[in-house]
Design an enzyme around this catalytic site. Structure first.
Site: not given
Ligand code: DC
Length: 681
Positions: A403-404, A329, A52, A94, A438, A357
């Site tokens: 990613h998460r 998040d 990112d 993204n 990311k 995402e």
């Protein structure tokens, strides 16, 4: 870059040590844009290096900002609010933290200074809404065309020089879909504040307020003091303009910290806590409040400026029912912790998960169910009943290019600690693990550096075979493909032989060589130093590979006491997430319980030719016939010695690679490994 298709995690049972967090994504991308717009040069310290931020850097470079990397510092010379490039097409991957603020900024700059910009991203970016931001900007006179579905990227932003923005009336923006729209306006509108103060009013309940606090704090560092009334009205004073603060430090990422806080709450038992460095109780990031939620579930936490220490408290964890609007998040991490609670949990206030995402509510529900949990999902909540002990399953978890999701998935690897399962852990597969790039490119390496597993739970693949059969190359490639540790056991014998030579010890003096072998100060490089080796602080990468060193190794390796002295050292390589070990007796003596044993052979002629090529390429002259004679002599000695002769283990699979390329051999070993690992998709 080659992306590994999946990563297999053994059941993890402990965490301890120290984790250094990468820089915060939210802070990094805001700082980059503000520095790029500001007058002057900003020294940015500890910037996150990730997909990112890469996207934002590429955009700033395309717009003519000066970017000068210097070790851990990046010098950004800003535009001082004046466009230098008036036409550009920017691809933003993204990265919502790039798309939204750049859209607002370039819309404002094009409308006043003239320009024509297009912003696009990956397909998922084109499904993430931006209409509320566009709707806020159009009434000002910004010309924004939808190039695809209305309300979503890609966008075209254009205008004529000398245009004026209608900023007399307050600008209205919705706050209940994404706080990034308000952030985008707050970062862009100082550029249009020369004539009058600009007011922004939020319609609807503002979500993710902590992210707005980050925006306001960073704007203040760049000299723009926004006045706010509650969370409804924000005023940018007349004549606001970003000025470089000189130097700025990026905090560690508080959302990234959440995975380690969770791991500590689950698996830092007794003894030392897990220490997390880079964020602490002084953090400006909203997700730091994840700590309170983790404590409510049982985590024992101490913190100071820039650090957090966590260990397990209540166990099993306490179930949680919580509104997570403030920590959208990090709340995903709570969903994973809920697997280890002794009752059902419910997370609400997470509607924003649906436009991230991926649709994170749907994704999380699907993956938790694969693990055996019962999950209920709604428009803005998720409710989780942890799996009863027998219901846990060996799952292959999808990550949705998010990613998460990938970092969360790793927390299921502690399932062997789940109430009632004590010790019976299941391996776990994480699909497309490198999507962590990311925000946290070396997340898994960082986790593996602090996580431990019972040795018998760490899978081993052994690749034994005669000299010059290509097992070193094969083992390294298999380890890289799986993301595992690598043991080149021959290097240990070579180093022992070398140490004996350095010390003038006769290579057949069993006791003396064994003593040296037991004290080998051997270090293998990792990261950028991968492939390099040091003995007693001296680099021996090349000398270790010499034929003469191989001959020494062959002699000292026939001595039982030397083999014994190196045994423990070899076992210590068995670390998460797995080990590929190559040598002569990996499958027979050192790792008899290996999950997959390969015995690699090739005809003596083939091996002599390969070794010949290898030597010639290094500029060392050699003769094929004498190489072949040497090889056969060494084979005979390695195969016929009394201890650990080089022979296939009874359960080894034979691979003759005389006519195979390296790639074909690697694929064969990976295919064998696939057959041994059942994962429920
Ligand atoms: O694989 P290599 O050529 O680096 O090995 C060097 C010598 O070490 C080889 O002649 C045999 C010995 N060796 C061994 O006895 N056991 C091992 N596991 C690895 C190597």
């Amino acid at each position: 870059m080659f992306r590994i298709p999946h990563l297999d995690l053994p059941p993890l049972s402990t965490v301890s040590g120290r984790v250094r967090l990468p820089g915060s994504k939210s802070i990094s991308n805001r700082v980059l844009l503000l520095a790029g717009l500001a007058a002057g040069t900003t020294e940015v310290h500890d910037l996150l290096a990730s997909d990112d931020t890469q996207v934002m850097l590429a955009a700033l470079a395309a717009l003519g900002c000066g970017l000068q990397p210097d070790g851990r510092v990046l010098r950004v010379t800003g535009l001082g609010g004046r466009l230098q490039v008036h036409r550009a097409s920017l691809f933003l991957g993204n990265a919502g933290t790039a798309m939204r603020p750049l859209a607002a900024t370039l819309a404002v700059l094009a409308a006043t200074q003239g320009g024509d910009f297009t912003l696009s991203g990956v397909p998922r970016m084109h499904e993430r809404p931006i209409g509320d931001l566009v709707d806020a900007l159009r009434p000002l006179g910004c010309r924004i065309d939808d190039l695809g579905r209305p309300g979503y990227p890609p966008l075209r932003l254009h205008g004529q020089a000398g245009g004026r923005l209608a900023t007399e009336a307050p600008i209205r923006v919705r706050g209940d879909v994404s706080s990034q729209f308000l952030t985008a306006l707050l970062m862009a509108l100082p550029l249009a504040s020369a004539e009058r103060a600009i007011a922004i009013e939020v319609d609807g309940e503002l979500i993710s307020k902590p992210y707005i606090e980050i925006t306001l704090a960073l704007l203040a560092r760049f000299g723009v003091e926004v006045q706010r009334t509650g969370w409804q009205r924000f005023v940018i004073p007349q004549g606001s303009a970003c000025r470089s603060p000189g130097a700025i430090h990026v905090e560690g990422d508080a959302s990234s910290a959440s995975y380690f806080i969770a791991a500590g709450a689950i698996a830092a038992q007794g003894g030392a806590p897990l220490r997390i460095e880079g964020v602490g109780h002084d953090s400006i990031q909203g997700d730091i409040r994840f700590v309170e939620a983790a404590q409510a579930m049982g985590a024992q936490v101490r913190s100071g400026p820039g650090w957090i220490e966590v260990h397990r408290g209540r166990w099993p964890l306490a179930p949680i029912a919580r509104d997570c609007t403030a920590i959208p998040d990090a709340a995903m991490t709570l969903a994973m912790m809920a697997l280890y609670a002794d009752g059902p949990s419910r997370l609400s206030g997470i509607a924003s998960w649906r436009v991230k995402e991926t649709d994170r509510i749907a994704a999380m529900a699907a993956e938790l169910r694969k693990l055996g949990a019962k999950v209920e999902e709604g428009p803005d909540f998720i409710a989780i009943v942890p799996p009863p002990a027998p219901a846990w399953r060996a799952a292959a978890l999808a990550t949705y290019d998010d990613h998460r999701m990938a970092m969360c998935a790793s927390l299921a690897a502690f399932n062997g600690l789940a109430p009632g399962r004590e010790g019976r852990g299941l391996a776990l597969r994480v699909l497309d693990p490198q999507c962590v790039g990311k925000t946290f490119p070396d997340y898994f390496e960082t986790l593996f550096a602090v996580a431990g597993a019972a040795p018998q739970d760490v899978p081993v693949i052994t690749i034994d075979g005669p000299t010059a059969s290509g097992k070193g190359t094969l083992a390294a490639a298999v380890a890289a493909a799986l993301g595992w540790q690598l043991l080149d056991s021959g290097a240990l014998y070579r180093a022992a032989g070398l140490a004996a030579q350095w010390d003038g010890v006769w290579p057949d003096d069993e006791a003396a060589v064994a003593r040296l072998a037991g004290l080998l100060e051997l270090r293998f490089g990792d990261g950028e130093q991968a492939g390099r080796t040091w003995l007693r602080g001296r680099e021996v990468t090349d000398v270790l590979r010499l034929e003469s060193t191989g001959q020494l190794a062959s002699r000292v390796s026939a001595l039982p006491a030397v083999r014994q002295a190196l045994h423990g050292l070899q076992l210590a390589f068995r670390r998460v997430p797995g080990l590929v070990a190559d040598g002569r007796d990996m499958g027979t003596v050192v790792f008899p319980d290996a999950a997959l044993k390969v015995f690699l052979t090739a005809s003596p002629q083939q091996r002599a030719e390969r070794r010949h090529k290898q030597l010639i390429s290094k500029g060392i002259s050699a003769n094929i016939d004498s190489l072949r004679a040497d090889l056969e002599a060494r084979d005979a000695r390695d195969a016929n010695r009394a201890v650990a002769p080089c022979r296939p283990a009874v359960d080894a699979l034979l691979l003759d690679n005389s006519d195979l390329s390296i790639e074909q051999s690697v694929q064969q070993v990976l295919a064998w490994w696939e057959q041994r690992r059942p994962f429920e998709a």
